[in-house]
Design an enzyme around this catalytic site. Structure first.
Site, short mmCIF file in Angstrom:
data_model
loop_
_atom_site.label_atom_id
_atom_site.label_comp_id
_atom_site.label_asym_id
_atom_site.label_seq_id
_atom_site.Cartn_x
_atom_site.Cartn_y
_atom_site.Cartn_z
N THR B 13 0.82 -1.21 0.00
CA THR B 13 0.00 0.00 0.00
C THR B 13 0.86 1.27 0.00
OG1 THR B 13 -1.65 -1.22 1.24
CG2 THR B 13 -1.87 1.17 1.20
N LYS B 205 2.59 5.91 18.23
CA LYS B 205 2.71 7.26 17.67
C LYS B 205 2.89 8.30 18.77
CE LYS B 205 -0.18 5.84 13.77
NZ LYS B 205 -1.61 5.68 13.37
#
Lengths: 435, 435
Positions: B13, B205
Site C-alpha cells: 500500500t 505514535k
C-alpha cells in the site's frame, strides 16, 4: 560552535516578542539547534525596555545601519513593517551578505520578487514564515511538508480581525460597525481598519500562499479583493439557518484555465472544520493531489505567536548557514522554475452563490426570479422565503444556487434587479464546499 | 545535478503509493528540489504491477539485499512494516551508508534509539514523518515549525480506525462491535483489530510525538494504553447531551512532576476544533509556550496520503544529502541533549472524569454518592439522572467531576461500587478541556 548572531530591526510587538522568545527559550533552542542564537544588536526609533527580556545584553541604537552593516551579524530580522524603509533596509542587508528573516507580508507581497533576486544574487536566504497566518508554520507545510504534491487549491482564514467580526456577528446577532468598534477597542483592529476589513491584508497573504503553492510569481495586484463591510446580520442568520457559516476566505485555485486568486466573504458548510474556526484564530486548508485536504490552525497574530514563526525561520537559517544551498529556495521552487500562470479575472470564476433579495409580491416573484435563473442555466439548490417583512412590506427571499460563472450571475442579477417586484439590490455571497 | 537514487523495501500500500507519488509528480518535485528523484530498485516478496506507475523502469527483486547493498542507491525507503526483518534491513542499510526513510511507527517506537544511534554512527540520517498521522506533516511542525517553543502538551486523534468507530457510534447510535465489523469490511480495520482499538498503534505514535516534543527518549513501554472497546452507545449519547464528544486521544504532557503519556477515550468539549475531527481523519493539537495551541489535520492513513509524507522526507534528505549535518537531528534535539524525563504512572495523573452508574433507588443514591465524592475532595461539575430505566428498574446516573488525581478517583469508585444502592460497575471516562 560559535553563536549565530542576530540583529533586529524593530522592537515593537513582533520585534520585542522575537527577543523574548529567543531569550526565554534559549536553552531549548540550543538543545535543538546545537548552537546558541544571540541577539547582539537592535535598531528602533523608540521602544519600551519594560517587558523585553535580556534587552540589557543588546546594543540598541536608533540607526538601522548599525545593525545592517555590523560585520558580526549573520541574520538581520526585519520587523518594522510597511513598504518603506523596510524594503531599502532589507535590500541593503542582503547586499551586505546578511540572511534576512521578515514577518512583513505587505513587503513580500509587493516587492518579493525583487528581494528574492537580491538574496540569490548575494548567495543568502530570505525567510518569511511569519508573514502568513502568524504562528502557524504554514509556509513550511506547503514548501516542505507537502513537497510531494501538486497543490490544487488553498483556502484560508488569514485575517483574525475579520474572523473575529464575523464570529461576533453570528454568535450575538450584532452588526458590522458595532463589532468593528469593539475590535478596535480590544486592539484587534487598527484605527484605520481598511487593510483588515476590505481584505487587503488577506490578499497580501493569499498572493504569498499561491506563489508557494503553485510555483508562480507574486500577484497581489491581480487578486480579487472584496471586504466584509457589506455583510448584514440577517445574511449571517439566514446562512446559519441553511447550514452555513460565513467566513472571509482567501482562496487560490490552480485550474486548467488559469489561477483563481480571490478574497471574499464565503458561505462554508458548517460540517467543514474550517467553518468552525472562530474569533481571532487563523486556519488554512490545503488540497494536495496526493495527500488530499490538510488543515493548519493557530494564532494568526500577536507578539509571541508571530515571534514563534520568526524564530523558527531564524533556526532554519542558522541550521543551513554554512551550506546555504541546502536551504529551501525562497519561493519553494528553484530559480528559473517559477512559471507565470495566467490569473483569471473574477468574471471567469465559477462558484455557487447565496442570493438575498426583497420581494414586493411574493407569489409572482418566485416564478419570475426562477424563470430568469432558468434562462441563464442557473439551477437552484434551495429557496427560502422568510415570514418577516421589512417596514415597507417587502419579504426577504433567499436562495442558494449551483455553480455558475460569475459573469452569468452578474447579468442575471442585473435582470432580477430590473424586475418591478424586486426592491433594491440583490445581495450576493459566494459559496464554497471545499471538498 | 545527478538524480538522487532511491530504493524501496516493499511495494504494498505505502510502497506502491510512494512509487506513484514520485513518478506522477516527478516534474513538480524536481521543480522544487532542483534534482530528479529516481526509484532505481525495489524489493518485494510479491507485488501487483497493476497500478504501479513506472514500475517497468524499476529493478524489482525479492531480495532486500539487492536494494540495501546497491552502491548506487542513496536513500533506502523501508515500507514493509513490523519489527522484523524491518529492523535488520534498516540497520544494514544504515551500516552501508544509506540514508533511510521509513513509515514504520512500531519500529521507531520500539527500536528508534538503536536505529538513531546507528544512523549517527554511519553519518547518515533516518527520517520517519509518515510514522505519525499519515500525510499530516506533524513531525516537521514539531521539530522545525515550532522549534522556538517549549512544547507543553500534545493531544492527538492518531488512529483513524478508532475515530471512525467512535464517529459512527455517535452519529448513528450503533454499538462498538457492530461498527468494528463494518470497519473491517471497509478495510479500515485489520482482521485482528487489537492494535487499533486497544490503542497500541496510537501509543506507538504518541511515544514518537512525546520524544520529539519534549526531547526525551521513546517510552512506548511506559505509555498508559486504554482502548475504546468498553465505550457504550449510551455513554456517547450522554456525553453529547452534556456538550462533549468522545475521542480516542493520545495525550502527552510535560509537567513539573513528570511526563504524562496516555492513550484513552476522552470527553472533549464540542466547541474544540479537535472534537469535530470525524471519521478516519487524524488531527494533532499542540500547545507551545509561545505560539499557544496549533492544530494539524488530515488523512492519517491510506496509500497516497502516507506516501506524501514519505516523499516529503525523501525530498528533505535529498536537499541536505551533500551536507547531512544541516539536516534536523533524528529526534529533533542534538545528540547528548535528549533528557530522560520521568514518566508518571496513570495513578499520579490528574484529570476530570465522566462517571456513569446505575442506581436502584435514585433519591438515596444521589446523597450517598455525593457525600463519598465530597469526602474524597472531588467536586461535581454536573450531575444528571436519566428517565430511562434498565430492565431491572435501575436508573442511569451520570456525573462530571472537576480535576482529581486518578488514584483518588479509583478509591472513590471502589467505595461507590460497594454501595448497596449501586448496581454493577461504575463506568469512567477521562475528560480534557484542552485549553
Amino acid at each position: 560552535m560559535n553563536p549565530v548572531n542576530v540583529g533586529l530591526l524593530g522592537l515593537g510587538t513582533v520585534g520585542g516578542g522575537t527577543l523574548n522568545v529567543l531569550v526565554r527559550n534559549a536553552e531549548e533552542i540550543s538543545r535543538r539547534l546545537g548552537r546558541e542564537i544571540k541577539v547582539v544588536a537592535a535598531a528602533a526609533r523608540e521602544y519600551d525596555p519594560e517587558g523585553l527580556d535580556g534587552i540589557d545584553q543588546v546594543r540598541v541604537s536608533n540607526d538601522a545601519a548599525d545593525v545592517i552593516s555590523d560585520p558580526d551579524i549573520h541574520i538581520v530580522v526585519e520587523l518594522i513593517g510597511g513598504y518603506s524603509p523596510a524594503r531599502e533596509f532589507v535590500l541593503e542587508a542582503l547586499a551586505n551578505g546578511k540572511h534576512v528573516v521578515t514577518a512583513n507580508k505587505a513587503l513580500i507581497a509587493m516587492h518579493g520578487e525583487e528581494l528574492f533576486a537580491a538574496a540569490r544574487e548575494a548567495g543568502v536566504t530570505l525567510a518569511y514564515e511569519a508573514a502568513v497566518a502568524g504562528g502557524i508554520p504554514i509556509l513550511k507545510a506547503i514548501r516542505e511538508g507537502l513537497a510531494g504534491n501538486r497543490i490544487e487549491w488553498v483556502a484560508g482564514i488569514i485575517n483574525g480581525t475579520g474572523n473575529f467580526i464575523l464570529t461576533e456577528m453570528r454568535d450575538k446577532g450584532r452588526d458590522f460597525a458595532d463589532v468593528l468598534k469593539e475590535a478596535q477597542e480590544l486592539g484587534y483592529a487598527e484605527a484605520d481598519p481598511t487593510f483588515d476589513v476590505e481584505g487587503i491584508d488577506a490578499a497580501h497573504k493569499l498572493a504569498i500562499l499561491a506563489s508557494l503553492s503553485f510555483g508562480m510569481p507574486l500577484h497581489f495586484e491581480k487578486t480579487y479583493t472584496e471586504g466584509i463591510t457589506k455583510i448584514e446580520p440577517r445574511d449571517v442568520t439566514y446562512a446559519s439557518e441553511l447550514g452555513y457559516n460565513i467566513k472571509h476566505l482567501g482562496i487560490a485555485r490552480n485550474t486548467d484555465e488559469g489561477v483563481e486568486l480571490r478574497v471574499h466573504p464565503t458561505l462554508v458548510p458548517k460540517g467543514r472544520l474550517i467553518a468552525n474556526v472562530d474569533g481571532v484564530m487563523n486556519a488554512v486548508l490545503i488540497k494536495g493531489d496526493m495527500v488530499g485536504p490538510t488543515l493548519y490552525y493557530g494564532a494568526g497574530a500577536g507578539s509571541l505567536p508571530t515571534a514563534s514563526a520568526v524564530v523558527a525561520d531564524i533556526i532554519d537559517v542558522a541550521r543551513s548557514i554554512d551550506h546555504i544551498d541546502t536551504a529551501v529556495p525562497c519561493q519553494g521552487y528553484q530559480d528559473g522554475k517559477i512559471e507565470d500562470l495566467p490569473v483569471l479575472p473574477i468574471e471567469e470564476i465559477t462558484t455557487s452563490f447565496y442570493l438575498r433579495m426583497y420581494a414586493r409580491d411574493i407569489a409572482g416573484v418566485m416564478a419570475e426570479v426562477s424563470s430568469l435563473l432558468a434562462e441563464a442555466g442557473i439551477s437552484i439548490e434551495a429557496m427560502h422565503q422568510y415570514e418577516s417583512h421589512t417596514e415597507d412590506g417587502c419579504v426577504p427571499l433567499v436562495m442558494l444556487t449551483h455553480r455558475v460563472k460569475e459573469q452569468v450571475m452578474n447579468e442575471t442579477i442585473a435582470r432580477i434587479e430590473a424586475l418591478e417586484t424586486i426592491k433594491g439590490e440583490v445581495a450576493r455571497i459566494r459559496m464554497e464546499h471545499l471538498d
